[in-house]
Design a protein around this motif. Sequence first.
Motif, PDB file in Angstrom:
ATOM      1  N   HIS A 103     -51.085   4.910  -5.404  1.00 21.17           N
ATOM      2  CA  HIS A 103     -52.367   5.122  -6.087  1.00 21.17           C
ATOM      3  C   HIS A 103     -52.393   6.428  -6.870  1.00 21.17           C
ATOM      4  CE1 HIS A 103     -56.667   4.801  -6.796  1.00 21.17           C
ATOM      5  NE2 HIS A 103     -56.821   6.028  -6.337  1.00 21.17           N
ATOM      6  N   TYR A 104     -51.772   7.471  -6.328  1.00 20.45           N
ATOM      7  CA  TYR A 104     -51.766   8.776  -6.984  1.00 20.45           C
ATOM      8  C   TYR A 104     -50.356   9.343  -6.891  1.00 20.45           C
ATOM      9  CZ  TYR A 104     -53.679  13.210  -8.659  1.00 20.45           C
ATOM     10  OH  TYR A 104     -53.960  14.310  -9.414  1.00 20.45           O
ATOM     11  N   ASN A 105     -49.889   9.923  -8.017  1.00 18.57           N
ATOM     12  CA  ASN A 105     -48.485  10.316  -8.093  1.00 18.57           C
ATOM     13  C   ASN A 105     -48.320  11.739  -8.610  1.00 18.57           C
ATOM     14  OD1 ASN A 105     -47.312   7.563  -7.471  1.00 18.57           O
ATOM     15  ND2 ASN A 105     -48.614   7.097  -9.224  1.00 18.57           N
ATOM     16  N   VAL A 106     -47.455  12.485  -7.929  1.00 20.20           N
ATOM     17  CA  VAL A 106     -47.243  13.903  -8.236  1.00 20.20           C
ATOM     18  C   VAL A 106     -45.780  14.127  -8.617  1.00 20.20           C
ATOM     19  CG1 VAL A 106     -47.364  16.274  -7.370  1.00 20.20           C
ATOM     20  CG2 VAL A 106     -49.044  14.557  -6.601  1.00 20.20           C
ATOM     21  N   ALA A 107     -45.555  14.775  -9.752  1.00 18.58           N
ATOM     22  CA  ALA A 107     -44.207  15.168 -10.167  1.00 18.58           C
ATOM     23  C   ALA A 107     -44.001  16.645  -9.856  1.00 18.58           C
ATOM     24  CB  ALA A 107     -44.020  14.924 -11.663  1.00 18.58           C
ATOM     25  N   MET A 108     -42.806  16.978  -9.420  1.00 17.71           N
ATOM     26  CA  MET A 108     -42.459  18.373  -9.163  1.00 17.71           C
ATOM     27  C   MET A 108     -42.221  19.098 -10.483  1.00 17.71           C
ATOM     28  SD  MET A 108     -42.669  18.284  -5.929  1.00 17.71           S
ATOM     29  CE  MET A 108     -42.066  19.930  -5.481  1.00 17.71           C
ATOM     30  N   GLY A 109     -42.505  20.388 -10.493  1.00 18.80           N
ATOM     31  CA  GLY A 109     -42.316  21.173 -11.705  1.00 18.80           C
ATOM     32  C   GLY A 109     -40.879  21.205 -12.170  1.00 18.80           C
ATOM     33  N   ASN A 110     -39.944  21.033 -11.239  1.00 19.86           N
ATOM     34  CA  ASN A 110     -38.527  20.998 -11.565  1.00 19.86           C
ATOM     35  C   ASN A 110     -38.054  19.603 -11.938  1.00 19.86           C
ATOM     36  OD1 ASN A 110     -39.066  21.307  -8.428  1.00 19.86           O
ATOM     37  ND2 ASN A 110     -37.458  19.768  -8.660  1.00 19.86           N
ATOM     38  N   GLY A 111     -38.973  18.662 -12.032  1.00 16.37           N
ATOM     39  CA  GLY A 111     -38.617  17.274 -12.307  1.00 16.37           C
ATOM     40  C   GLY A 111     -38.243  17.028 -13.753  1.00 16.37           C
ATOM     41  N   GLY A 112     -37.697  15.837 -14.005  1.00 15.42           N
ATOM     42  CA  GLY A 112     -37.334  15.435 -15.353  1.00 15.42           C
ATOM     43  C   GLY A 112     -38.552  15.030 -16.163  1.00 15.42           C
ATOM     44  N   GLU A 113     -38.348  14.913 -17.462  1.00 18.49           N
ATOM     45  CA  GLU A 113     -39.471  14.595 -18.362  1.00 18.49           C
ATOM     46  C   GLU A 113     -40.045  13.209 -18.096  1.00 18.49           C
ATOM     47  OE1 GLU A 113     -40.982  16.798 -20.314  1.00 18.49           O
ATOM     48  OE2 GLU A 113     -39.555  18.149 -19.327  1.00 18.49           O
ATOM     49  N   GLY A 114     -39.202  12.251 -17.708  1.00 16.94           N
ATOM     50  CA  GLY A 114     -39.686  10.898 -17.457  1.00 16.94           C
ATOM     51  C   GLY A 114     -40.669  10.831 -16.314  1.00 16.94           C
ATOM     52  N   ILE A 115     -40.355  11.507 -15.216  1.00 13.60           N
ATOM     53  CA  ILE A 115     -41.232  11.480 -14.051  1.00 13.60           C
ATOM     54  C   ILE A 115     -42.503  12.268 -14.313  1.00 13.60           C
ATOM     55  CG2 ILE A 115     -40.325  13.495 -12.790  1.00 13.60           C
ATOM     56  CD1 ILE A 115     -40.991  10.088 -11.181  1.00 13.60           C
ATOM     57  N   LYS A 116     -42.402  13.343 -15.077  1.00 16.04           N
ATOM     58  CA  LYS A 116     -43.593  14.125 -15.406  1.00 16.04           C
ATOM     59  C   LYS A 116     -44.554  13.325 -16.280  1.00 16.04           C
ATOM     60  CE  LYS A 116     -41.575  18.774 -15.058  1.00 16.04           C
ATOM     61  NZ  LYS A 116     -41.159  19.978 -15.815  1.00 16.04           N
ATOM     62  N   ALA A 117     -44.004  12.557 -17.210  1.00 16.68           N
ATOM     63  CA  ALA A 117     -44.853  11.763 -18.111  1.00 16.68           C
ATOM     64  C   ALA A 117     -45.624  10.689 -17.353  1.00 16.68           C
ATOM     65  CB  ALA A 117     -44.000  11.129 -19.199  1.00 16.68           C
ATOM     66  N   ALA A 118     -45.063  10.213 -16.238  1.00 17.31           N
ATOM     67  CA  ALA A 118     -45.701   9.149 -15.466  1.00 17.31           C
ATOM     68  C   ALA A 118     -46.647   9.666 -14.390  1.00 17.31           C
ATOM     69  CB  ALA A 118     -44.623   8.277 -14.819  1.00 17.31           C
ATOM     70  N   ALA A 119     -46.684  10.975 -14.184  1.00 17.15           N
ATOM     71  CA  ALA A 119     -47.431  11.551 -13.064  1.00 17.15           C
ATOM     72  C   ALA A 119     -48.923  11.707 -13.357  1.00 17.15           C
ATOM     73  CB  ALA A 119     -46.835  12.914 -12.705  1.00 17.15           C
ATOM     74  N   ASP A 120     -49.712  11.656 -12.292  1.00 14.75           N
ATOM     75  CA  ASP A 120     -51.133  11.999 -12.386  1.00 14.75           C
ATOM     76  C   ASP A 120     -51.324  13.509 -12.333  1.00 14.75           C
ATOM     77  OD1 ASP A 120     -52.344   9.261 -12.257  1.00 14.75           O
ATOM     78  OD2 ASP A 120     -51.301   9.244 -10.329  1.00 14.75           O
ATOM     79  N   TYR A 121     -50.354  14.194 -11.719  1.00 18.32           N
ATOM     80  CA  TYR A 121     -50.455  15.640 -11.542  1.00 18.32           C
ATOM     81  C   TYR A 121     -49.047  16.217 -11.462  1.00 18.32           C
ATOM     82  CZ  TYR A 121     -51.647  20.125  -9.301  1.00 18.32           C
ATOM     83  OH  TYR A 121     -51.778  21.452  -8.999  1.00 18.32           O
ATOM     84  N   ILE A 122     -48.843  17.371 -12.088  1.00 18.55           N
ATOM     85  CA  ILE A 122     -47.563  18.069 -12.036  1.00 18.55           C
ATOM     86  C   ILE A 122     -47.774  19.365 -11.268  1.00 18.55           C
ATOM     87  CG2 ILE A 122     -45.680  19.114 -13.342  1.00 18.55           C
ATOM     88  CD1 ILE A 122     -46.460  17.263 -15.689  1.00 18.55           C
ATOM     89  N   THR A 123     -47.032  19.522 -10.186  1.00 20.88           N
ATOM     90  CA  THR A 123     -47.155  20.715  -9.367  1.00 20.88           C
ATOM     91  C   THR A 123     -46.072  21.727  -9.743  1.00 20.88           C
ATOM     92  OG1 THR A 123     -47.407  21.506  -7.091  1.00 20.88           O
ATOM     93  CG2 THR A 123     -45.731  19.809  -7.469  1.00 20.88           C
ATOM     94  N   ASP A 124     -45.915  22.764  -8.952  1.00 22.86           N
ATOM     95  CA  ASP A 124     -44.916  23.794  -9.223  1.00 22.86           C
ATOM     96  C   ASP A 124     -43.531  23.330  -8.774  1.00 22.86           C
ATOM     97  OD1 ASP A 124     -46.850  25.845 -10.120  1.00 22.86           O
ATOM     98  OD2 ASP A 124     -47.563  25.676  -8.046  1.00 22.86           O
TER      99      ASP A 124
END
Length: 280
Positions: free
Chosen positions: A241-262
Motif C-alpha cells: 500500500h505504501y512504498n519507501v525508497a532508500m536515499g542510496n537507491g537507484g532512480e527506478g525505485i525512487k521514481a516508484a516510491a511514495d516517499y524517499i528517505t535518507d
Amino acid sequence: MSKIVFLDVDGTLIDYEAKTPASAKKAVDQARKNGHKVYICTGCSKAEIEQRDLPELDGMIGGNGAYVEDAGQVVMHQGLSKEEVQKIVDWCNERKLGFYLEANSGMYANEYMKEQGPIVMQKYATGKGADEASAKASANSFVNGFIFLENEDLYREDVNKISFILSSYQDHLDSKEAFPELVANTWGGKGEQALFGDLGPTGITKKHAIEVLLDHLKADQADTISFGDANIDLSMFELCHYNVAMGNGGEGIKAAADYITDDVNEDGLYNAFKYLKLID
C-alpha cells in the motif's frame, strides 16, 4: 492500527559492508514493540541471512520470493529442480563463471568463485560507497561463508536460486536464451550496474511471496509498507500500500516510491519509521 512492514536487506536494512546501523535495529525493535510486524524480503536465502547480525524479526521472505517463513513456520518453499540446477551448473562451468547455489542449508560455490568472488564482491562494496579496506574485508567475509564443492556434488535439489558472476552483460543475455523457462535477473554495483546474474524458478517474485504471506496471516494489503533500494524491489512496490525508497537507491525505485528517505548509513530506516509513525 498495526502495519506489516517488508524490508529489503542489502542497502536497506544493512549497508553494503553487511553492517546493520544501530538506528535501524532500534527502529525495528521499537516498531515490533508497538505492535507492528516486520519481515525481511530479500534475494538472499536463509543460510546467508543467518550470517548477518540482524534485529529480531517476525519472519522472512528469501530467494526473491522462493521461501516464506512466519514465526519459524515455513509457509512456502519453491526452488529449482535438481535437473534445472545441473543444467545451470554445467552452463556456468563451461563458461568458467564463478557461481554459488543459494539454499537454506548453505551457500555452495564452485572453484571459480575462490578467485573471482573476492574481486567482484570488493567491486560491489566500493561501488556502493565502502572504502577499499572495508570493501576487501567484506568481500573476504562473504566468500569465506561459501561451502566449495565440485562436479556432481553441486547437483543439489534444495536450491532456491543461483547467482553467477558476469564476465560481461552478454552472459546475462545468454542465460535468458539458454533458460527461457526460468526467471533471469542481474544485481550488483552502483545503481543498477550488473555484476551478477541470477536464475530462479518462474512465477517467483517478492510480490507473489507477500501475497502468500498475507493470505497466511489473513492480513489486509492496505496495512502493508515496503522498503527497497533497487529495481528488484519494484514487485514489492506493485503490491504494498505504501512504498519507501532508500536515499542510496537507484532512480527506478525512487521514481516508484511514495516517499524517499535518507541513505542506509544516514539513519534512513529509522527516519522513515518515525515519519510513518511506526515508532515514536
